[in-house]
Design an enzyme around this catalytic site. Structure first.
Site, mmCIF file in Angstrom:
data_model
loop_
_atom_site.group_PDB
_atom_site.id
_atom_site.type_symbol
_atom_site.label_atom_id
_atom_site.label_comp_id
_atom_site.label_asym_id
_atom_site.label_seq_id
_atom_site.Cartn_x
_atom_site.Cartn_y
_atom_site.Cartn_z
ATOM 1 N N SER A 125 0.838 -1.201 0.000
ATOM 2 C CA SER A 125 0.000 0.000 0.000
ATOM 3 C C SER A 125 0.869 1.245 0.000
ATOM 4 C CB SER A 125 -0.864 -0.020 1.264
ATOM 5 O OG SER A 125 -1.441 1.233 1.483
ATOM 6 N N TYR A 150 -2.257 -1.407 10.792
ATOM 7 C CA TYR A 150 -2.453 -1.917 9.428
ATOM 8 C C TYR A 150 -1.275 -1.516 8.540
ATOM 9 C CZ TYR A 150 -3.933 -1.855 4.570
ATOM 10 O OH TYR A 150 -3.956 -2.016 3.204
ATOM 11 N N LYS A 154 1.922 -3.819 6.503
ATOM 12 C CA LYS A 154 2.387 -3.742 5.103
ATOM 13 C C LYS A 154 3.892 -3.461 5.071
ATOM 14 C CE LYS A 154 -1.570 -4.494 3.217
ATOM 15 N NZ LYS A 154 -1.822 -5.836 2.711
HETATM 16 P P1 NAD Z 1 -10.919 -7.386 0.905
HETATM 17 O O1 NAD Z 1 -11.149 -7.394 2.380
HETATM 18 O O2 NAD Z 1 -12.083 -7.211 0.023
HETATM 19 O O3 NAD Z 1 -10.123 -8.707 0.475
HETATM 20 C C1 NAD Z 1 -9.254 -9.377 1.347
HETATM 21 C C2 NAD Z 1 -9.716 -10.827 1.390
HETATM 22 O O4 NAD Z 1 -8.850 -11.574 2.238
HETATM 23 C C3 NAD Z 1 -11.126 -10.976 1.956
HETATM 24 O O5 NAD Z 1 -11.904 -11.696 1.025
HETATM 25 C C4 NAD Z 1 -10.928 -11.760 3.259
HETATM 26 O O6 NAD Z 1 -12.024 -12.620 3.505
HETATM 27 C C5 NAD Z 1 -9.643 -12.499 2.981
HETATM 28 N N1 NAD Z 1 -8.829 -12.859 4.144
HETATM 29 C C6 NAD Z 1 -8.388 -12.079 5.161
HETATM 30 N N2 NAD Z 1 -7.610 -12.798 5.991
HETATM 31 C C7 NAD Z 1 -7.552 -14.059 5.499
HETATM 32 C C8 NAD Z 1 -6.902 -15.238 5.902
HETATM 33 N N3 NAD Z 1 -6.139 -15.288 7.000
HETATM 34 N N4 NAD Z 1 -7.064 -16.361 5.157
HETATM 35 C C9 NAD Z 1 -7.840 -16.345 4.042
HETATM 36 N N5 NAD Z 1 -8.465 -15.231 3.607
HETATM 37 C C10 NAD Z 1 -8.320 -14.111 4.323
HETATM 38 O O7 NAD Z 1 -9.821 -6.258 0.623
HETATM 39 P P2 NAD Z 1 -9.295 -5.688 -0.748
HETATM 40 O O8 NAD Z 1 -9.681 -4.270 -0.806
HETATM 41 O O9 NAD Z 1 -9.633 -6.582 -1.860
HETATM 42 O O10 NAD Z 1 -7.727 -5.729 -0.459
HETATM 43 C C11 NAD Z 1 -6.915 -6.796 -0.888
HETATM 44 C C12 NAD Z 1 -5.497 -6.556 -0.376
HETATM 45 O O11 NAD Z 1 -5.035 -5.294 -0.859
HETATM 46 C C13 NAD Z 1 -5.394 -6.480 1.152
HETATM 47 O O12 NAD Z 1 -4.182 -7.088 1.553
HETATM 48 C C14 NAD Z 1 -5.351 -4.995 1.423
HETATM 49 O O13 NAD Z 1 -4.670 -4.694 2.619
HETATM 50 C C15 NAD Z 1 -4.574 -4.494 0.211
HETATM 51 N N6 NAD Z 1 -4.828 -3.079 -0.083
HETATM 52 C C16 NAD Z 1 -6.118 -2.661 -0.292
HETATM 53 C C17 NAD Z 1 -6.360 -1.316 -0.549
HETATM 54 C C18 NAD Z 1 -7.780 -0.821 -0.767
HETATM 55 O O14 NAD Z 1 -7.977 0.378 -0.762
HETATM 56 N N7 NAD Z 1 -8.766 -1.676 -0.979
HETATM 57 C C19 NAD Z 1 -5.296 -0.402 -0.608
HETATM 58 C C20 NAD Z 1 -4.003 -0.867 -0.410
HETATM 59 C C21 NAD Z 1 -3.777 -2.215 -0.157
HETATM 60 C C1 UD1 Z 2 -7.207 5.328 3.428
HETATM 61 C C2 UD1 Z 2 -6.224 4.864 4.455
HETATM 62 C C3 UD1 Z 2 -5.076 4.156 3.782
HETATM 63 C C4 UD1 Z 2 -5.597 3.008 2.924
HETATM 64 C C5 UD1 Z 2 -6.609 3.565 1.928
HETATM 65 C C6 UD1 Z 2 -7.260 2.468 1.136
HETATM 66 C C7 UD1 Z 2 -6.507 6.449 6.282
HETATM 67 C C8 UD1 Z 2 -5.894 7.587 7.038
HETATM 68 N N1 UD1 Z 2 -5.798 6.016 5.240
HETATM 69 O O1 UD1 Z 2 -6.565 6.249 2.574
HETATM 70 O O2 UD1 Z 2 -4.175 3.656 4.744
HETATM 71 O O3 UD1 Z 2 -4.535 2.379 2.231
HETATM 72 O O4 UD1 Z 2 -7.650 4.241 2.643
HETATM 73 O O5 UD1 Z 2 -7.909 3.037 0.028
HETATM 74 O O6 UD1 Z 2 -7.570 5.969 6.616
HETATM 75 N N2 UD1 Z 2 -13.001 11.619 2.866
HETATM 76 C C9 UD1 Z 2 -14.053 12.494 3.094
HETATM 77 N N3 UD1 Z 2 -15.230 11.984 3.554
HETATM 78 C C10 UD1 Z 2 -15.419 10.667 3.817
HETATM 79 C C11 UD1 Z 2 -14.338 9.769 3.579
HETATM 80 C C12 UD1 Z 2 -13.148 10.292 3.108
HETATM 81 O O7 UD1 Z 2 -13.926 13.691 2.884
HETATM 82 O O8 UD1 Z 2 -16.511 10.275 4.260
HETATM 83 C C13 UD1 Z 2 -11.740 12.156 2.346
HETATM 84 C C14 UD1 Z 2 -10.561 11.873 3.255
HETATM 85 O O9 UD1 Z 2 -10.394 12.911 4.171
HETATM 86 C C15 UD1 Z 2 -9.411 11.793 2.253
HETATM 87 C C16 UD1 Z 2 -10.075 11.310 0.953
HETATM 88 O O10 UD1 Z 2 -11.468 11.503 1.136
HETATM 89 O O11 UD1 Z 2 -8.920 13.062 2.026
HETATM 90 C C17 UD1 Z 2 -9.804 9.845 0.673
HETATM 91 O O12 UD1 Z 2 -10.127 9.100 1.847
HETATM 92 P P1 UD1 Z 2 -10.131 7.517 1.881
HETATM 93 O O13 UD1 Z 2 -10.961 6.999 0.785
HETATM 94 O O14 UD1 Z 2 -10.473 7.094 3.272
HETATM 95 O O15 UD1 Z 2 -8.631 7.120 1.519
HETATM 96 P P2 UD1 Z 2 -7.247 7.594 2.207
HETATM 97 O O16 UD1 Z 2 -7.475 8.349 3.446
HETATM 98 O O17 UD1 Z 2 -6.428 8.227 1.153
#
Ligand code: NAD
Ligand code: UD1
Length: 338
Positions: A125, A150, A154
Site C-alpha cells: 500500500s 495496518y 504492510k
Molecule cells: P478485501 O477485504 O475485500 O479482500 C481481502 C480478502 O482476504 C477478503 O476476502 C478476506 O475474507 C480475505 N482474508 C483475510 N484474511 C484471510 C486469511 N487469514 N485467510 C484467508 N483469507 C483471508 O480487501 P481488498 O480491498 O480486496 O484488499 C486486498 C489486499 O489489498 C489487502 O491485503 C489490502 O490490505 C490491500 N490493499 C487494499 C487497498 C484498498 O484500498 N482496498 C489499498 C491498499 C492495499
Molecule cells: C485510506 C487509508 C489508507 C488506505 C486507503 C485504502 C486512512 C488515514 N488512510 O486512505 O491507509 O490504504 O484508505 O484506500 O484511513 N473523505 C471524506 N469523507 C469521507 C471519507 C473520506 O472527505 O466520508 C476524504 C478523506 O479525508 C481523504 C479522501 O477523502 O482526504 C480519501 O479518503 P479515503 O478513501 O479514506 O482514503 P485515504 O485516506 O487516502
C-alpha cells in the site's frame, strides 16, 4: 499460460484480478476464509468469464490446507491479497491484525518454498511511505512512520519478503504499492460494498448516491490544495487488476527479482473534484457538507507511476468518470438486491 493462486481472492481487488487474469489467458485458483467477503463474487466471476475457478474456503494461516492446495494444484504464481485492511479497526485490534497478516504471510511463503512455487505478488500500500516525504511518492523514498498497525503490517511484510528473497534466491517477488482503488467491474456484478458505514470516500459517495446515506461529509476544506480539499491518486479497480496480470508475466520472465512498484494513475484528484466528476458521470446531485479535518489525513499524495510503466508496461486506461459511473452502477445493483 500459468496458473495463479489468489489468497483473499473473493475480496474486492482479488475478484477483479481473477477477471483480468482469466481475460489474459491465465488459470485462477482461490483461497479465502470469507472473513470480509462472500463466495458469490467468485461465482459471478465464473459466470462472467464462463470459466471454472477452483475455490478453497479456509484460512491461509492453516498450513495443512495450504500444503493441500499446493499439492492438488500446479501453481506458478501466488498473488497474496489475504489480509485485514481497516485502518481504524487495526488501531483497536492490533493483535488480530499482526497475527492474521503476519501468520498468513509466513505460512504462505513457507509452503510455497516447500512446493517449489517461487513467484509471489504482494498487495502492499502507499501507506508504507513516510508521511514526511514529498507528495509525489517514488519507490526509493523512505518508508515507515506508519500511522496505524495496518500500515505497519504492510511495511513489515515488505521487509519479510525482501529478507526471504535474500535468503532464498529462487524466490521472486513483486510488491505492488496500491494508491486509492475505487470503482467496480463495468458489468456491475462485482465491486466494493463494505459492511456498516464506509470509512473510505468512494463507497461513502456510492451509498449517498443511492439514498442509503443522507449526505457526504467532506473532511476539511482548508488544506493547502487548489480547492482546499485533500488530493489522492484514485485508480480504477480494473486497471489495478490489470497491473496484477502484468506483474505475473513480469515474474515469470525475471528470475531473482524483488521489486516494490507503485500502482496509481500518477495524477492527484481532490475530494471536491471527485464529487463533481461523480455528479457529471451519473447526471445527478450529491448531498454534501464540509466537516472538520479527519485525524491523520495528509493534504496530498499521489504516485510516481514511472517504474510501473518501465518494468510492467502498465498504464491506467480508465478515467475518473469511468470510476464514478462503474461505482454507481454496482451500488445500484446492490441496492436492488437489499
Ligand atoms: P478485501 O477485504 O475485500 O479482500 C481481502 C480478502 O482476504 C477478503 O476476502 C478476506 O475474507 C480475505 N482474508 C483475510 N484474511 C484471510 C486469511 N487469514 N485467510 C484467508 N483469507 C483471508 O480487501 P481488498 O480491498 O480486496 O484488499 C486486498 C489486499 O489489498 C489487502 O491485503 C489490502 O490490505 C490491500 N490493499 C487494499 C487497498 C484498498 O484500498 N482496498 C489499498 C491498499 C492495499
Ligand atoms: C485510506 C487509508 C489508507 C488506505 C486507503 C485504502 C486512512 C488515514 N488512510 O486512505 O491507509 O490504504 O484508505 O484506500 O484511513 N473523505 C471524506 N469523507 C469521507 C471519507 C473520506 O472527505 O466520508 C476524504 C478523506 O479525508 C481523504 C479522501 O477523502 O482526504 C480519501 O479518503 P479515503 O478513501 O479514506 O482514503 P485515504 O485516506 O487516502
Amino acid at each position: 499460460m500459468s496458473r495463479v493462486l489468489l489468497t483473499g481472492g473473493t475480496g474486492y481487488i482479488g475478484s477483479h484480478t481473477a477477471v483480468s487474469l482469466l481475460e489474459s489467458g491465465h488459470e485462477v485458483v482461490v483461497v479465502d476464509n470469507l472473513v470480509n467477503s462472500k463466495i458469490d463474487s467468485i461465482r459471478e466471476v465464473e459466470k462472467l468469464m464462463n470459466a471454472k475457478v477452483p475455490t478453497y474456503i479456509g484460512d491461509v494461516q492453516d498450513e495443512q490446507l495450504m500444503n493441500r492446495i499446493f499439492t492438488e494444484q500446479h501453481i506458478d504464481v501466488v498473488i497474496h491479497f489475504a489480509g485485514l485492511k481497516a485502518v481504524g479497526e487495526s488501531v483497536h485490534k492490533p493483535l488480530e491484525y499482526y497475527q492474521n497478516n503476519f501468520d498468513s504471510t509466513l505460512v504462505l511463503i513457507r509452503t510455497m518454498l516447500a512446493h517449489q512455487v517461487n513467484n509471489i505478488v504482494f498487495s502492499s500500500s502507499a501507506t508504507v511511505y513516510d508521511p514526511a516525504n514529498d507528495p509525489e511518492r517514488v519507490e526509493g523514498m523512505p518508508v515507515g512512520n506508519c500511522s496505524c498497525p495496518y500500515g505497519w503490517t504492510k511495511f513489515m511484510i515488505e521487509q519479510i519478503i525482501r529478507d526471504c528473497c535474500h535468503a532464498y534466491p529462487q524466490l521472486n517477488a513483486v510488491m505492488l504499492r496500491y494508491f486509492n482503488p475505487v470503482g467496480a467491474h463495468p458489468s456491475g456484478v462485482i465491486g466494493e460494498n463494505p459492511l456498516g458505514i464506509p470509512n473510505n470516500l468512494m463507497p461513502y459517495i456510492q451509498q449517498v448516491a443511492v439514498g442509503k446515506l443522507d449526505h457526504l461529509n467532506i473532511f476539511g476544506n482548508d488544506y493547502p490544495t487548489p480547492d482546499g480539499t485533500c488530493v489522492r491518486d484514485y485508480i480504477h479497480v480494473c486497471d489495478l487488476a490489470d497491473a496484477h496480470a502484468l506483474a505475473c508475466d513480469y515474474l515469470l520472465k525475471h528470475e531473482g527479482c524483488c521489486q516494490e512498484i507503485n500502482i496509481g494513475s500518477g495524477h492527484g484528484v481532490s475530494v471536491m473534484e471527485l464529487v463533481t466528476a461523480f455528479e457529471k458521470a451519473n447526471n445527478m446531485k450529491l448531498a454534501y457538507q464540509f466537516a472538520p479535518r479527519r485525524e491523520g489525513d495528509l493534504p496530498i499524495f499521489f504516485a510516481n507511476a514511472d517504474k510501473a510503466r518501465e518494468l510492467l508496461g502498465f498504464k491506467t486506461r480508465r478515467s475518473v468518470e469511468d470510476m464514478c459511473r462503474d461505482a454507481y452502477r454496482y451500488q445500484q445493483k446492490q441496492s436492488g438486491k437489499e
